[in-house]
Design an enzyme around this catalytic site. Structure first.
Site, PDB file in Angstrom:
ATOM      1  N   HIS A   1      76.278  18.105  17.240  1.00 40.73           N
ATOM      2  CA  HIS A   1      77.491  17.524  16.589  1.00 40.73           C
ATOM      3  C   HIS A   1      77.537  15.911  16.734  1.00 40.73           C
ATOM      4  CE1 HIS A   1      79.576  21.423  18.150  1.00 40.73           C
ATOM      5  NE2 HIS A   1      79.622  21.472  16.705  1.00 40.73           N
TER       6      HIS A   1
ATOM      7  N   LYS B   1      88.084  32.378  16.865  1.00 41.61           N
ATOM      8  CA  LYS B   1      86.878  32.334  17.795  1.00 41.61           C
ATOM      9  C   LYS B   1      87.768  32.044  19.335  1.00 41.61           C
ATOM     10  CE  LYS B   1      83.713  29.268  15.082  1.00 41.61           C
ATOM     11  NZ  LYS B   1      83.190  28.197  14.910  1.00 41.61           N
TER      12      LYS B   1
ATOM     13  N   ARG C   1      73.145  22.926   9.008  1.00 42.05           N
ATOM     14  CA  ARG C   1      71.901  23.022   9.691  1.00 42.05           C
ATOM     15  C   ARG C   1      70.954  23.879   8.797  1.00 42.05           C
ATOM     16  NH1 ARG C   1      75.101  25.285  14.692  1.00 42.05           N
ATOM     17  NH2 ARG C   1      76.220  25.939  12.953  1.00 42.05           N
TER      18      ARG C   1
ATOM     19  N   SER D   1      77.510  25.822  19.333  1.00 36.97           N
ATOM     20  CA  SER D   1      78.236  25.699  20.654  1.00 36.97           C
ATOM     21  C   SER D   1      78.194  27.220  21.283  1.00 36.97           C
ATOM     22  CB  SER D   1      79.774  25.337  20.306  1.00 36.97           C
ATOM     23  OG  SER D   1      79.774  24.134  19.850  1.00 36.97           O
TER      24      SER D   1
HETATM   25  O1  PNS Z   1      83.585  24.156  14.329  1.00 32.82           O
HETATM   26  P1  PNS Z   1      84.175  25.028  13.202  1.00 32.82           P
HETATM   27  O2  PNS Z   1      84.808  26.068  13.892  1.00 32.82           O
HETATM   28  O3  PNS Z   1      83.214  25.581  12.190  1.00 32.82           O
HETATM   29  O4  PNS Z   1      85.231  24.143  12.404  1.00 32.82           O
HETATM   30  C1  PNS Z   1      86.193  24.785  11.533  1.00 32.82           C
HETATM   31  C2  PNS Z   1      87.248  23.703  11.264  1.00 32.82           C
HETATM   32  C3  PNS Z   1      87.898  23.408  12.254  1.00 32.82           C
HETATM   33  C4  PNS Z   1      86.770  22.626  10.524  1.00 32.82           C
HETATM   34  C5  PNS Z   1      88.203  24.436  10.309  1.00 32.82           C
HETATM   35  O5  PNS Z   1      88.707  25.700  10.848  1.00 32.82           O
HETATM   36  C6  PNS Z   1      89.407  23.755   9.900  1.00 32.82           C
HETATM   37  O6  PNS Z   1      89.428  22.833   8.946  1.00 32.82           O
HETATM   38  N1  PNS Z   1      90.569  24.027  10.592  1.00 32.82           N
HETATM   39  C7  PNS Z   1      91.876  23.417  10.230  1.00 32.82           C
HETATM   40  C8  PNS Z   1      93.123  24.313   9.630  1.00 32.82           C
HETATM   41  C9  PNS Z   1      92.713  24.275   7.909  1.00 32.82           C
HETATM   42  O7  PNS Z   1      92.635  23.100   7.559  1.00 32.82           O
HETATM   43  N2  PNS Z   1      92.121  25.266   7.478  1.00 32.82           N
HETATM   44  C10 PNS Z   1      91.785  25.541   6.133  1.00 32.82           C
HETATM   45  C11 PNS Z   1      90.379  25.044   5.920  1.00 32.82           C
HETATM   46  S1  PNS Z   1      90.107  25.036   4.214  1.00 32.82           S
END
Ligand code: PNS
Length: 172
Positions: free
Chosen positions: A17, A41, A91, A128
């Site tokens: 990250h 998660k 990745r 993670s």
């Molecule tokens: O590290 P991650 O868990 O892959 O991150 C996912 C994340 C936080 C980027 C995604 O879940 C997100 O954008 N969440 C905020 C809520 C939202 O906007 N959801 C719709 C995404 S199209």
């Protein structure tokens, strides 16, 4: 002033990250790291702890700030902070398959673009969730997360007083 958002769960932040955030800081004037809760998660660290661990990792990059996104959409957060793009590391193909629909949805909702950066090959195996699993089972994850994250991780999985390879440290 061009600002981007680097979003993620960061539970906890890894060197993979941090590589992406540092590279984003070379491309944009300001980077806002958005630490989001992901209901899919189960988390090990509270949002405030994740923010603190990221901030401690990037004290040498003044153009990076770290905030939480609680409960709302990422695109609303982007609008609020005035970001023109989301930056994410990839990745490999599995990441791309996961990220593409979110990138398209975010653009559909608000016009915000997503910039994908190829992940540093040294960290291709670093996530993670794997870091937490390996640490919980006594494996050595040093070099894959910053030292202060490693210390917090070992504390959380009940390995305080051990070195990263599971041996008692000098203090016992
Ligand atoms: O590290 P991650 O868990 O892959 O991150 C996912 C994340 C936080 C980027 C995604 O879940 C997100 O954008 N969440 C905020 C809520 C939202 O906007 N959801 C719709 C995404 S199209």
């Amino acid at each position: 002033m061009r600002r981007c958002v680097c979003p993620g769960s960061f539970d906890p932040v890894t060197n993979g990250h941090l590589d992406v955030i540092r590279r984003a800081a070379l491309l944009f004037d300001e980077v806002v790291v958005a630490v989001a809760g992901n209901p899919a998660k189960k988390s090990m660290f509270r949002l405030a702890e994740r923010v603190e661990l990221i901030e401690q990792s990037l004290t040498d990059v003044p153009s990076v700030t770290v905030e939480t996104v609680e409960g709302g959409l990422l695109v609303d957060f982007c609008r609020r902070v005035g970001a023109v793009a989301v930056v994410k590391g990839l990745r490999g193909g599995t990441d791309f398959a996961y990220e593409l629909p979110m990138a398209l949805m975010n653009r559909h909702l608000s016009g915000v673009e997503t910039v994908f950066l190829p992940g540093e090959p040294r960290f291709e195996h670093v996530s993670s969730s794997l870091i937490k699993e390996v640490a919980a089972h006594g494996g050595d994850v040093s070099g894959l997360v910053p030292d202060h994250v490693l210390a917090r991780l070992l504390e959380r999985v009940g390995r305080v007083g051990q070195t990263e390879n599971g041996q008692p440290d000098a203090a016992g």
